[in-house]
Design an enzyme around this catalytic site. Structure first.
Site, PDB file in Angstrom:
ATOM      1  N   GLU A 515       0.853  -1.198   0.000  1.00 35.67           N
ATOM      2  CA  GLU A 515       0.000   0.000   0.000  1.00 35.67           C
ATOM      3  C   GLU A 515       0.882   1.238   0.000  1.00 35.67           C
ATOM      4  O   GLU A 515       1.725   1.409   0.883  1.00 35.67           O
ATOM      5  CB  GLU A 515      -0.898   0.026   1.248  1.00 35.67           C
ATOM      6  CG  GLU A 515      -1.940  -1.067   1.276  1.00 35.67           C
ATOM      7  CD  GLU A 515      -2.927  -0.883   2.439  1.00 35.67           C
ATOM      8  OE1 GLU A 515      -2.870   0.176   3.103  1.00 35.67           O
ATOM      9  OE2 GLU A 515      -3.728  -1.799   2.669  1.00 35.67           O
ATOM     10  N   GLU A 601     -12.130   1.668   3.918  1.00 32.49           N
ATOM     11  CA  GLU A 601     -11.598   1.398   5.258  1.00 32.49           C
ATOM     12  C   GLU A 601     -12.217   2.371   6.249  1.00 32.49           C
ATOM     13  O   GLU A 601     -12.708   3.440   5.873  1.00 32.49           O
ATOM     14  CB  GLU A 601     -10.079   1.460   5.274  1.00 32.49           C
ATOM     15  CG  GLU A 601      -9.476   2.771   4.860  1.00 32.49           C
ATOM     16  CD  GLU A 601      -7.957   2.753   4.932  1.00 32.49           C
ATOM     17  OE1 GLU A 601      -7.392   1.835   5.546  1.00 32.49           O
ATOM     18  OE2 GLU A 601      -7.337   3.670   4.382  1.00 32.49           O
TER      19      GLU A 601
HETATM   20  P1  C2E Z   1      -3.660   3.551   7.050  1.00 32.44           P
HETATM   21  O1  C2E Z   1      -2.790   2.798   6.146  1.00 32.44           O
HETATM   22  O2  C2E Z   1      -4.764   4.315   6.442  1.00 32.44           O
HETATM   23  O3  C2E Z   1      -4.170   2.504   8.097  1.00 32.44           O
HETATM   24  C1  C2E Z   1      -5.437   2.433   8.575  1.00 32.44           C
HETATM   25  C2  C2E Z   1      -5.561   3.099   9.859  1.00 32.44           C
HETATM   26  O4  C2E Z   1      -6.943   3.220  10.221  1.00 32.44           O
HETATM   27  C3  C2E Z   1      -4.927   2.314  11.021  1.00 32.44           C
HETATM   28  O5  C2E Z   1      -4.442   3.261  11.955  1.00 32.44           O
HETATM   29  C4  C2E Z   1      -6.106   1.599  11.610  1.00 32.44           C
HETATM   30  O6  C2E Z   1      -5.901   1.253  12.954  1.00 32.44           O
HETATM   31  C5  C2E Z   1      -7.187   2.621  11.477  1.00 32.44           C
HETATM   32  N1  C2E Z   1      -8.514   2.058  11.395  1.00 32.44           N
HETATM   33  C6  C2E Z   1      -8.898   0.838  10.944  1.00 32.44           C
HETATM   34  N2  C2E Z   1     -10.261   0.686  11.043  1.00 32.44           N
HETATM   35  C7  C2E Z   1     -10.720   1.832  11.584  1.00 32.44           C
HETATM   36  C8  C2E Z   1     -12.040   2.286  11.934  1.00 32.44           C
HETATM   37  O7  C2E Z   1     -13.074   1.599  11.778  1.00 32.44           O
HETATM   38  N3  C2E Z   1     -12.149   3.510  12.467  1.00 32.44           N
HETATM   39  C9  C2E Z   1     -11.054   4.273  12.679  1.00 32.44           C
HETATM   40  N4  C2E Z   1     -11.234   5.494  13.200  1.00 32.44           N
HETATM   41  N5  C2E Z   1      -9.806   3.913  12.343  1.00 32.44           N
HETATM   42  C10 C2E Z   1      -9.649   2.676  11.812  1.00 32.44           C
HETATM   43  P2  C2E Z   1      -2.994   3.128  12.526  1.00 32.44           P
HETATM   44  O8  C2E Z   1      -2.667   1.722  12.749  1.00 32.44           O
HETATM   45  O9  C2E Z   1      -2.899   4.081  13.638  1.00 32.44           O
HETATM   46  O10 C2E Z   1      -2.114   3.609  11.339  1.00 32.44           O
HETATM   47  C11 C2E Z   1      -2.126   4.922  10.930  1.00 32.44           C
HETATM   48  C12 C2E Z   1      -1.352   5.067   9.674  1.00 32.44           C
HETATM   49  O11 C2E Z   1       0.005   4.783   9.926  1.00 32.44           O
HETATM   50  C13 C2E Z   1      -1.723   4.092   8.595  1.00 32.44           C
HETATM   51  O12 C2E Z   1      -2.819   4.559   7.928  1.00 32.44           O
HETATM   52  C14 C2E Z   1      -0.514   4.032   7.763  1.00 32.44           C
HETATM   53  O13 C2E Z   1      -0.502   5.121   6.853  1.00 32.44           O
HETATM   54  C15 C2E Z   1       0.577   4.253   8.765  1.00 32.44           C
HETATM   55  N6  C2E Z   1       1.177   2.972   9.093  1.00 32.44           N
HETATM   56  C16 C2E Z   1       0.739   2.021   9.942  1.00 32.44           C
HETATM   57  N7  C2E Z   1       1.601   0.997   9.973  1.00 32.44           N
HETATM   58  C17 C2E Z   1       2.604   1.290   9.107  1.00 32.44           C
HETATM   59  C18 C2E Z   1       3.792   0.614   8.700  1.00 32.44           C
HETATM   60  O14 C2E Z   1       4.097  -0.506   9.091  1.00 32.44           O
HETATM   61  N8  C2E Z   1       4.589   1.241   7.795  1.00 32.44           N
HETATM   62  C19 C2E Z   1       4.268   2.445   7.308  1.00 32.44           C
HETATM   63  N9  C2E Z   1       5.068   2.976   6.438  1.00 32.44           N
HETATM   64  N10 C2E Z   1       3.166   3.114   7.670  1.00 32.44           N
HETATM   65  C20 C2E Z   1       2.338   2.542   8.573  1.00 32.44           C
HETATM   66 CA    CA Z   2      -5.644   4.345   4.521  1.00 33.50          CA
HETATM   67 CA    CA Z   3      -2.792   1.388   4.747  1.00 30.42          CA
END
Ligand code: C2E
Ligand code: CA
Ligand code: CA
Length: 659
Positions: A515, A601
């Site tokens: 992604e 999502e």
């Molecule tokens: P993203 O790729 O858009 O990931 C989805 C985010 O939305 C995740 O937050 C997830 O926990 C959250 N989410 C999932 N379902 C729901 C929902 O129903 N409601 C709400 N309000 N949120 C939901 P997370 O885990 O805090 O990650 C935030 C961002 O951090 C991610 O957005 C992604 O861009 C980045 N990220 C996370 N893990 C990695 C990683 O391993 N590597 C990199 N490069 N970026 C990461």
């Molecule tokens: Ca996303």
């Molecule tokens: Ca993502």
């Protein structure tokens, strides 16, 4: 030595007039005495007349020499002329005894004798600087007196004459001695003056060199502003003073936006010219005596001290930011260059210079994160954040290595059948001291401490572990997605890293999905090659947070992206927002016409899920189905979720067969 000759001439010239006047007076007295004694003769009158003529000639000669500047330019010739004049007058004085009948130096002509002797002695005393002149004058007079005394051939006269000859000898010696003294004193004086001159010159040389060295040490050579070293000294000094007089010291730090890229694309001389222009603007605006310095690179600082320092610093910052809206012209180019400003004040935010600088830096760092051209004032939250950031950066590597940091997984399901279609790996780190560290914090820290590759490799490794387990859990053709931040493309080869990791875990690339956000697509030069490599290697590609950026459609088509993940902000409360429904509907149509699968999502409620299904979205991810969970929790969740879906499918199949 010409300087000594000049001093000798100057010594003669000094009082020359009074010497001549004295001669005239004495001549007059002599002729008067002769007249009183009725001894005036034609010879004595002729003597007087010729003496006056010689004196006039000497006066004229001196005037002419002075007027032409010959005394200084030709001292030797001048001395000769003056000495000849002195000889002429001395000879005339010497002739006096022969102008009267029966000259009796010790008798009735004693006054004349005394006057002649006095004139001769006076001349030696007066002209100590140059012997020939004094002797030319006095020796003829003394010889004349001696001849006249001895010529009388009486005991008294002979004795006086002999004394007089002795006197001549003494006069000559004394005169020579006096001249030597004069010359050596002149030489010494000249040497002393020369020495003093060269010392003065050397001293002013040293002073000049000193001020050059000082300028070199304190000035920034490019902009002419104070340099970092001088800035530190001044800041510490101002703070020390402010402590005593109970005032504030405000510190502004300016940073030029995108300076590096200007430097890289337009060249260093353009970068230099730009920095000079910014320095000139700062100097033009900040004119209350505040110190303006270039701290290095594209960073400038202003130290504002004295009354109302903080208010004045704010005003300076506002004026500089306002001025930065005007384009900067350089090398026939022009550009609008954004500035960020951090502001901190002593004693409000810091106790010393070093801490104040750190505070202003923190404020600047925060300003740079926001919109362009903004001023950020320090507040204690910034320090807490900076400390948190520091700890994260410090502990990150160990967390990656030890596995205390790793991937959690959030399932993706088919909106219609609720079957599991995939998982998204999301980085998780429970820090022992800081608690939950958010993914953006981790990703940014990794970039700062150059651990981006290790971090993504770690998550990719966890994703591979899950991918390998899935068939055993009854899930086939289910992908595991991982996030790659677009900026990583500039740091290392993502395809090579993934190749290493998948090979190590013996996982087929098609089991993984990468992604990336639209940001990557905004910088095609950077992403082009890497995305092509990923696609060719067989990884699935998804565009994350779709709708937030400005993807180039042509580029999306060219890249053969598999899925578009519509950003959470459109999905939230979609059941109640007609606009979002329209937007999602448009994105779905776009996806269909490009043969791209649509993933939504952030689905949190059944209402939203129902609407999204109706709008044609295929796959969904969100708290409604599951929150991200650790790998250990997945088995149970899958076991609980999958049977229901299977049951439903079985029920559906049964219903169809009955029908
Ligand atoms: P993203 O790729 O858009 O990931 C989805 C985010 O939305 C995740 O937050 C997830 O926990 C959250 N989410 C999932 N379902 C729901 C929902 O129903 N409601 C709400 N309000 N949120 C939901 P997370 O885990 O805090 O990650 C935030 C961002 O951090 C991610 O957005 C992604 O861009 C980045 N990220 C996370 N893990 C990695 C990683 O391993 N590597 C990199 N490069 N970026 C990461
Ligand atoms: Ca996303
Ligand atoms: Ca993502």
């Amino acid at each position: 030595m010409p300087a000594v000759l000049q001093a000798q001439v100057a010594d003669i010239a000094d009082g020359y007039r009074s010497t001549l006047v004295l001669n005239i007076i004495t001549l007059c007295v002599c002729i008067f005495i002769l007249h009183v004694h009725d001894e005036t003769t034609w010879a004595s009158l002729a003597w007087f007349g010729s003496a006056i003529v010689v004196i006039a000639a000497r006066a004229y000669a001196m005037q002419a020499l002075t007027r032409r500047g010959a005394l200084m330019s030709a001292p030797k010739g001048s001395l000769t002329i003056l000495s000849l004049g002195a000889l002429a007058l001395g000879l005339i004085w010497a002739a006096l005894p022969w102008t009267v009948a029966n000259f009796e130096p010790l008798g009735r002509h004693a006054p004349l004798f005394l006057m002649m002797g006095g004139m001769a002695a006076g001349s030696v005393i007066k002209q100590i600087g140059y012997t020939p002149l004094a002797l030319n004058y006095s020796i003829p007079i003394l010889i004349s007196l001696m001849i006249n005394l001895i010529g009388i051939w009486r005991l008294n006269e002979v004795l006086v004459g002999l004394c007089l000859s002795l006197m001549i000898f003494v006069f000559i010696r004394r005169s020579i001695w006096a001249e030597n003294m004069f010359v050596s004193s002149q030489v010494a004086r000249h040497e002393a003056t020369a020495l003093a001159d060269s010392l003065t010159r050397a001293n002013s040389d040293i002073l000049r060199q000193n001020s050059r060295l000082e300028a070199l040490a304190n000035r920034d050579t490019l902009t002419g502003l104070a340099n970092r070293m001088f800035f530190h000294g001044r800041l510490a000094g101002d703070i020390a003073r402010a402590t005593v007089v109970k005032e504030q010291v405000a510190l502004l730090i300016f940073d030029v936006e995108r300076f590096q890229s200007i430097n890289d694309t337009l060249g260093h001389s353009a970068g230099d010219a730009l920095l000079r222009e910014i320095a000139a603007r700062l100097s033009f605006i900040v004119e209350d005596g505040s110190l303006i310095a270039r701290l290095g690179g594209d960073e400038f600082a202003v130290v504002v001290s004295g009354p109302e320092a903080l208010e004045r610093a704010r005003a300076h910052a506002a004026a500089v930011l306002e001025a930065s809206r005007r384009p900067i012209h350089w090398h026939q180019r022009q550009a609008v260059v954004g500035l960020s400003v951090g502001l901190a004040a002593y004693p409000d935010h810091a106790d010393d210079a070093e801490e104040l600088l750190a505070c202003a830096d923190m404020a600047l760092y925060d300003a740079k994160r926001g919109d362009r051209r903004q001023l950020r004032e320090f507040d204690p939250d910034l320090r807490r954040n900076a400390e948190r950031k520091r700890i994260i950066e410090q502990d990150l590597e160990r967390a990656i290595d030890t596995g205390s940091l790793g991937a959690w997984f959030q399932p993706q399901v088919d909106l219609m059948s609720r079957r599991i279609t995939g998982f998204e790996a999301l980085v998780r780190w429970q820090h022992p001291q800081l608690g939950f560290v958010s993914p953006p914090e981790i990703v940014n820290a990794a970039r700062t401490v150059h651990l981006s590759e290790q971090l993504t490799a770690r998550i990719a490794g966890d994703a591979c572990l899950l991918a390998r387990r899935l068939p055993a859990l009854g899930l086939k053709d289910v992908t595991v997605a991982l996030n790659v931040s677009p900026r990583e493309f500039a740091l290392y080869s993502v395809a090579s890293m993934l190749h290493r990791v998948t090979a190590a875990h013996d996982v087929d690339p098609s089991a993984l999905e990468v992604e990336i956000t639209e940001e990557a697509i905004l910088d095609p030069a950077l992403a082009d090659e890497q995305l092509k490599q990923l696609e060719q290697a067989g990884y699935k590609l998804a565009v994350d947070d779709f709708g937030m950026g400005h993807s180039s459609l042509a580029y999306l088509i060219g890249l053969k992206v598999d899925r578009l993940k519509i950003d959470r902000s459109f999905v939230k409360d979609v059941a109640r927002s007609e606009t979002n429904q329209k937007l999602i509907s448009a994105m779905v149509s776009l996806g269909q016409s490009l043969s791209l699968e649509i993933v939504v999502e952030g689905v949190e409620t059944p209402e939203d899920a129902a609407i999204l299904a109706r709008l044609g979205c295929g796959t969904a991810q969100g708290y409604l189905f599951a929150r991200p969970m650790p790998p250990s929790a997945l088995d149970t969740w899958i076991a609980e979720h999958q049977p229901t879906a299977d049951l439903k499918r079985k029920a559906k199949a049964k219903h169809l067969s009955v029908a």
